[in-house]
Design a protein around this motif. Structure first.
Motif, PDB file in Angstrom:
ATOM      1  N   LEU A 196      11.526   5.823 -37.063  1.00 16.88           N
ATOM      2  CA  LEU A 196      11.013   5.758 -35.690  1.00 16.88           C
ATOM      3  C   LEU A 196      11.988   5.002 -34.784  1.00 16.88           C
ATOM      4  CD1 LEU A 196       7.206   5.081 -36.310  1.00 16.88           C
ATOM      5  CD2 LEU A 196       8.298   7.225 -35.624  1.00 16.88           C
ATOM      6  N   ALA A 197      12.582   3.923 -35.318  1.00 20.13           N
ATOM      7  CA  ALA A 197      13.572   3.184 -34.534  1.00 20.13           C
ATOM      8  C   ALA A 197      14.787   4.051 -34.240  1.00 20.13           C
ATOM      9  CB  ALA A 197      13.989   1.917 -35.290  1.00 20.13           C
ATOM     10  N   LEU A 198      15.223   4.825 -35.222  1.00 24.58           N
ATOM     11  CA  LEU A 198      16.367   5.719 -34.998  1.00 24.58           C
ATOM     12  C   LEU A 198      16.030   6.766 -33.939  1.00 24.58           C
ATOM     13  CD1 LEU A 198      19.191   6.709 -35.695  1.00 24.58           C
ATOM     14  CD2 LEU A 198      18.188   8.061 -37.561  1.00 24.58           C
ATOM     15  N   MET A 199      14.818   7.292 -33.962  1.00 20.41           N
ATOM     16  CA  MET A 199      14.420   8.289 -32.974  1.00 20.41           C
ATOM     17  C   MET A 199      14.404   7.693 -31.564  1.00 20.41           C
ATOM     18  SD  MET A 199      11.411  10.326 -35.069  1.00 20.41           S
ATOM     19  CE  MET A 199      11.065  11.471 -33.727  1.00 20.41           C
ATOM     20  N   VAL A 200      13.917   6.465 -31.437  1.00 26.32           N
ATOM     21  CA  VAL A 200      13.933   5.810 -30.123  1.00 26.32           C
ATOM     22  C   VAL A 200      15.369   5.577 -29.673  1.00 26.32           C
ATOM     23  CG1 VAL A 200      13.309   3.728 -28.838  1.00 26.32           C
ATOM     24  CG2 VAL A 200      11.682   4.739 -30.455  1.00 26.32           C
ATOM     25  N   ALA A 201      16.245   5.212 -30.619  1.00 22.90           N
ATOM     26  CA  ALA A 201      17.662   5.012 -30.288  1.00 22.90           C
ATOM     27  C   ALA A 201      18.272   6.299 -29.746  1.00 22.90           C
ATOM     28  CB  ALA A 201      18.424   4.528 -31.518  1.00 22.90           C
ATOM     29  N   VAL A 202      17.978   7.409 -30.392  1.00 23.03           N
ATOM     30  CA  VAL A 202      18.518   8.696 -29.941  1.00 23.03           C
ATOM     31  C   VAL A 202      17.933   9.067 -28.581  1.00 23.03           C
ATOM     32  CG1 VAL A 202      18.612  11.168 -30.448  1.00 23.03           C
ATOM     33  CG2 VAL A 202      19.003   9.511 -32.278  1.00 23.03           C
ATOM     34  N   LEU A 203      16.637   8.833 -28.416  1.00 27.28           N
ATOM     35  CA  LEU A 203      15.988   9.146 -27.126  1.00 27.28           C
ATOM     36  C   LEU A 203      16.669   8.394 -25.981  1.00 27.28           C
ATOM     37  CD1 LEU A 203      12.135   9.218 -26.496  1.00 27.28           C
ATOM     38  CD2 LEU A 203      13.721   8.292 -24.824  1.00 27.28           C
ATOM     39  N   THR A 204      16.854   7.092 -26.143  1.00 31.32           N
ATOM     40  CA  THR A 204      17.419   6.296 -25.055  1.00 31.32           C
ATOM     41  C   THR A 204      18.913   6.576 -24.878  1.00 31.32           C
ATOM     42  OG1 THR A 204      17.658   4.442 -26.600  1.00 31.32           O
ATOM     43  CG2 THR A 204      15.706   4.470 -25.193  1.00 31.32           C
ATOM     44  N   TRP A 205      19.605   6.887 -25.976  1.00 32.27           N
ATOM     45  CA  TRP A 205      21.021   7.265 -25.873  1.00 32.27           C
ATOM     46  C   TRP A 205      21.171   8.511 -25.017  1.00 32.27           C
ATOM     47  CZ3 TRP A 205      23.173  11.471 -29.141  1.00 32.27           C
ATOM     48  CH2 TRP A 205      24.548  11.667 -28.931  1.00 32.27           C
ATOM     49  N   TRP A 238      12.370  13.283 -21.449  1.00 28.92           N
ATOM     50  CA  TRP A 238      11.851  14.440 -22.182  1.00 28.92           C
ATOM     51  C   TRP A 238      12.972  15.048 -23.028  1.00 28.92           C
ATOM     52  CZ3 TRP A 238       7.459  17.807 -19.941  1.00 28.92           C
ATOM     53  CH2 TRP A 238       7.113  18.815 -20.843  1.00 28.92           C
ATOM     54  N   LEU A 239      14.144  15.202 -22.416  1.00 29.16           N
ATOM     55  CA  LEU A 239      15.280  15.743 -23.158  1.00 29.16           C
ATOM     56  C   LEU A 239      15.674  14.810 -24.304  1.00 29.16           C
ATOM     57  CD1 LEU A 239      17.440  17.914 -23.456  1.00 29.16           C
ATOM     58  CD2 LEU A 239      18.849  16.656 -21.806  1.00 29.16           C
ATOM     59  N   GLY A 240      15.616  13.505 -24.040  1.00 27.11           N
ATOM     60  CA  GLY A 240      15.912  12.544 -25.096  1.00 27.11           C
ATOM     61  C   GLY A 240      14.941  12.658 -26.245  1.00 27.11           C
ATOM     62  N   PHE A 241      13.662  12.811 -25.927  1.00 30.86           N
ATOM     63  CA  PHE A 241      12.649  12.978 -26.976  1.00 30.86           C
ATOM     64  C   PHE A 241      12.899  14.257 -27.767  1.00 30.86           C
ATOM     65  CE2 PHE A 241       8.309  14.530 -28.183  1.00 30.86           C
ATOM     66  CZ  PHE A 241       8.085  13.602 -29.195  1.00 30.86           C
ATOM     67  N   ALA A 242      13.278  15.323 -27.055  1.00 31.36           N
ATOM     68  CA  ALA A 242      13.567  16.588 -27.734  1.00 31.36           C
ATOM     69  C   ALA A 242      14.713  16.417 -28.732  1.00 31.36           C
ATOM     70  CB  ALA A 242      13.907  17.667 -26.704  1.00 31.36           C
ATOM     71  N   LEU A 243      15.755  15.704 -28.329  1.00 32.77           N
ATOM     72  CA  LEU A 243      16.878  15.486 -29.234  1.00 32.77           C
ATOM     73  C   LEU A 243      16.490  14.548 -30.372  1.00 32.77           C
ATOM     74  CD1 LEU A 243      19.917  16.332 -29.409  1.00 32.77           C
ATOM     75  CD2 LEU A 243      20.435  14.042 -28.561  1.00 32.77           C
ATOM     76  N   ALA A 244      15.637  13.579 -30.089  1.00 36.37           N
ATOM     77  CA  ALA A 244      15.202  12.630 -31.113  1.00 36.37           C
ATOM     78  C   ALA A 244      14.392  13.313 -32.213  1.00 36.37           C
ATOM     79  CB  ALA A 244      14.379  11.515 -30.479  1.00 36.37           C
ATOM     80  N   LEU A 245      13.832  14.474 -31.905  1.00 35.49           N
ATOM     81  CA  LEU A 245      13.078  15.206 -32.927  1.00 35.49           C
ATOM     82  C   LEU A 245      13.985  15.733 -34.040  1.00 35.49           C
ATOM     83  CD1 LEU A 245      10.609  17.226 -30.654  1.00 35.49           C
ATOM     84  CD2 LEU A 245      10.078  15.242 -32.097  1.00 35.49           C
ATOM     85  N   ALA A 246      15.299  15.831 -33.766  1.00 33.76           N
ATOM     86  CA  ALA A 246      16.225  16.335 -34.786  1.00 33.76           C
ATOM     87  C   ALA A 246      16.301  15.397 -35.990  1.00 33.76           C
ATOM     88  CB  ALA A 246      17.604  16.584 -34.181  1.00 33.76           C
TER      89      ALA A 246
END
Length: 293
Positions: free
Chosen positions: A165-174, A140-148
């Motif tokens: 979308l790929a970048l957002m998934v990368a940020v989420l999993t990071w 959830w926190l990863g998704f929140a950061l991926a929204l940036a």
């Protein structure tokens, strides 16, 4: 007034903006290669205000929501609200003012930004309660950061595509991966308080494996981002550097001998130093790649 600003900065851990802002800035750079709205200093300033105010609202609310837990946890009892240096009401007021600021300035970026700002804010604030009912709070926190980066892309007037979308998934999993490693410090506390987390659910070794798998996905999705958005050599060199730093991060917390589960003495270096290098390094190579194309 200066002292109050200092306490507010500590409340929202302003220094941790270094994790969010570079990826959002990288999304802005990447959006230049797509059809987008005319770029002005005003638009860029509004984007920055949106990112800072959204994060401030989320962090202030998180500290307000967790004030009782923070007071019980030896690691967090020195935080401003838990230690009494900032009143809980003051944090709640900062949450509201920052949230309204975010929504108001987002409306200046266009229809979609205005429409999406309130639900984005709900996601950011909702994370503060996630640990009460799901061990997937890290995601959830990863998704929140991926929204940036996603929000920065929309704020630029670029249309959503596979690249962002790929970048957002990368940020989420990071974020998921390094938050799991950081949460190793609270494994015993989370279990004692009935809180959900990946370390509390799967144990230290299981959590470390999950973090490693998450970071493997991060690297894969950064490569996918470069492919989808037709980036150059410098971009992929940056991704390779990110992969190396992530390996170092995991080695820092690897147990020094078979009798221990993790080396928590180096969590600080693994959490802040390595991930600062990841975010800043990725932005720098993305920017250079954009300039030399």
């Amino acid at each position: 007034m200066i002292e109050r600003l200092r306490r507010w900065g500590e409340l929202v851990t302003f220094s941790h903006t270094i994790f969010m802002m570079p990826f959002a800035a990288a999304a802005i750079v990447l959006a230049f290669a797509e059809p987008h709205e005319p770029i002005t200093l005003v638009r860029l300033a509004v984007l920055v205000i949106c990112m800072v105010s959204a994060r401030t609202s989320a962090m202030a609310f998180n500290r307000w929501a967790d004030r009782d837990l923070d007071a019980k946890n030896p690691r967090t009892k020195g935080r401003p609200i838990a230690s009494g240096r900032i009143a809980a009401r003051e944090a709640l007021i900062l949450t509201i003012v920052s949230g309204l600021t975010f929504c108001g300035f987002a409306a200046l970026l266009g229809f979609w930004s205005a429409l999406l700002a309130p639900p984005v804010l709900l996601v950011l604030l909702g994370y503060s309660f996630a640990k009460r009912f799901t061990w997937a709070a890290h995601a959830w926190l990863g998704f929140a950061l991926a929204l940036a980066p996603g929000g920065a892309w929309i704020g630029m007037g670029a249309s959503p595509n596979a690249g962002i979308l790929a970048l957002m998934v990368a940020v989420l999993t990071w974020l998921l991966g390094f938050d799991v490693l950081y949460s190793l410090q609270d494994e015993a506390f989370d279990r004692a308080e009935g809180l959900s987390s990946i370390p509390a659910r799967f144990g230290t070794r299981g959590a470390m494996r999950i973090a490693a798998m998450a970071h493997a996905v991060t690297v894969f999705m950064l490569i996918a981002t470069g492919i989808f958005l037709h980036r150059g050599v410098v971009f992929f060199l940056g991704v390779a550097a990110v992969a190396i730093v992530l390996v170092i991060e995991h080695r820092l917390v690897r147990p020094r001998d078979s009798s221990s589960a993790a080396d928590l003495s180096r969590i600080g270096r693994a959490f802040f130093d390595c991930n600062a290098y990841v975010s800043l390094g990725f932005f720098a190579t993305t920017l250079i790649d954009g300039l030399v194309r």
